[in-house]
Motif scaffolding. Structure first.
Motif, PDB file in Angstrom:
ATOM      1  N   TYR A   1       2.144   1.899  -3.303  1.00  0.00           N
ATOM      2  CA  TYR A   1       0.971   2.637  -4.200  1.00  0.00           C
ATOM      3  C   TYR A   1       0.861   4.127  -3.863  1.00  0.00           C
ATOM      4  CZ  TYR A   1      -3.428   4.164  -5.957  1.00  0.00           C
ATOM      5  OH  TYR A   1      -4.473   4.988  -6.371  1.00  0.00           O
TER       6      TYR A   1
ATOM      7  N   TYR B   1      -6.384  -7.303   0.201  1.00  0.00           N
ATOM      8  CA  TYR B   1      -5.873  -6.000   0.771  1.00  0.00           C
ATOM      9  C   TYR B   1      -4.643  -5.492  -0.304  1.00  0.00           C
ATOM     10  CZ  TYR B   1      -5.705  -1.531   3.281  1.00  0.00           C
ATOM     11  OH  TYR B   1      -5.493  -0.246   3.540  1.00  0.00           O
TER      12      TYR B   1
ATOM     13  N   PHE C   1      -4.201  -3.282  -4.032  1.00  0.00           N
ATOM     14  CA  PHE C   1      -3.097  -1.884  -4.036  1.00  0.00           C
ATOM     15  C   PHE C   1      -2.047  -2.395  -5.136  1.00  0.00           C
ATOM     16  CE2 PHE C   1      -4.807  -0.668   0.277  1.00  0.00           C
ATOM     17  CZ  PHE C   1      -5.142   0.701  -0.216  1.00  0.00           C
TER      18      PHE C   1
ATOM     19  N   ARG D   1      -8.422   4.401   6.971  1.00  0.00           N
ATOM     20  CA  ARG D   1      -7.335   3.319   6.845  1.00  0.00           C
ATOM     21  C   ARG D   1      -6.935   3.105   8.153  1.00  0.00           C
ATOM     22  NH1 ARG D   1      -2.886   5.529   4.695  1.00  0.00           N
ATOM     23  NH2 ARG D   1      -3.787   7.732   4.080  1.00  0.00           N
TER      24      ARG D   1
ATOM     25  N   ARG E   1       0.784  -1.127   0.163  1.00  0.00           N
ATOM     26  CA  ARG E   1       0.171   0.131   0.152  1.00  0.00           C
ATOM     27  C   ARG E   1       1.027   1.329  -0.087  1.00  0.00           C
ATOM     28  NH1 ARG E   1      -3.677   1.601   5.285  1.00  0.00           N
ATOM     29  NH2 ARG E   1      -1.509   2.020   5.848  1.00  0.00           N
TER      30      ARG E   1
END
Length: 245
Positions: free
Chosen positions: A104, A164, A168, A123, A101
């Motif tokens: 990203y 998850y 991403f 988040r 993540r």
């Protein structure tokens, strides 16, 4: 009060499985320590403050993975029964997902305020929920043993964390602007690590389904070896990136 006894302790009473598992966890421990070391060196060498969180996550991946390996070694060379170690690998999967993540959010296409800050509270709440799952698995199994409900939570949690991270990762690799960059190349090396690491705790869903524990352990050892192999190639990428800084 029981004392810890040192000596060879067979896994599932199987000498072949024990030998392969010992080689696997020693290899994983050594590679994970090296991975964490290069992640720390990259953190010290980077000139981009925004990337420091990424390197910290990756350093934590190395440390926690090494802990998993060391616990596996202790199970073989002592009477310690670390039934909770699947939860440790679950923590590795979570850290890898968070690292992906960060990749990203550090990419050129995700620098907008909406992407980086718009969902900050959401988040953080999600992260706390993920951490709660890891804690429940580690402490729960540590206290009550390999309860089917906890093993189910561990397996489903691993798949959720990986999903998850892959979400991403897919957004990042699908962006043509970042193809071939250093950060994109790093992502492509981390995705296989997360995939194989996910399967280590997720395969315990087979225990919930009634598969004999010895068979599950054989499968987990295979995925531990594959995780170590993928982590080794990711370590090479970290070393190459360090040389380019």
């Amino acid at each position: 009060m029981s004392s810890v006894e040192f000596g060879l302790h067979l896994l599932a009473g199987n000498a072949n499985l024990t030998f392969i598992a010992f080689v696997a966890v020693v290899l994983l421990t050594a590679i994970a320590a090296r991975f964490g070391f290069y992640a720390l060196l990259n953190r010290r060498a980077t000139d981009l403050p925004a990337q420091r969180v990424l390197w910290e996550y990756l350093a934590a991946v190395g440390v926690v993975t090494a802990v998993y390996g060391l616990v596996g070694v202790l199970e073989i060379v002592s009477s310690i029964r670390a039934t909770f170690k699947g939860g440790v690998m679950l923590a590795v999967v979570l850290l890898l997902a968070l690292a992906i993540r960060e990749i990203y959010y550090n990419s050129a296409l995700s620098t907008t305020a909406t992407d980086r800050d718009g969902n900050f509270v959401g988040r953080r709440v999600l992260e706390l929920a993920f951490v709660a799952v890891v804690a429940a698995v580690i402490f729960g199994i540590g206290l009550v043993g390999l309860h089917r409900g906890l093993l189910a939570l561990q397996g489903v949690g691993a798949l959720a964390f990986a999903g998850y991270g892959f979400w991403f990762g897919r957004r990042q690799t699908g962006a043509s602007m970042v193809q071939g960059t250093m950060i994109d190349s790093l992502l492509r090396h981390l995705l296989p690590v997360m995939a194989f690491a996910t399967l280590v705790p997720a395969v315990d869903l087979a225990t919930v389904a009634g598969l004999p524990r010895a068979v599950v352990l054989h499968i987990q050892v295979v995925f531990v070896i594959m995780t170590a192999t993928a982590l080794m190639t990711a370590t090479i990428k970290l070393r190459q990136n360090l040389a380019s800084l």
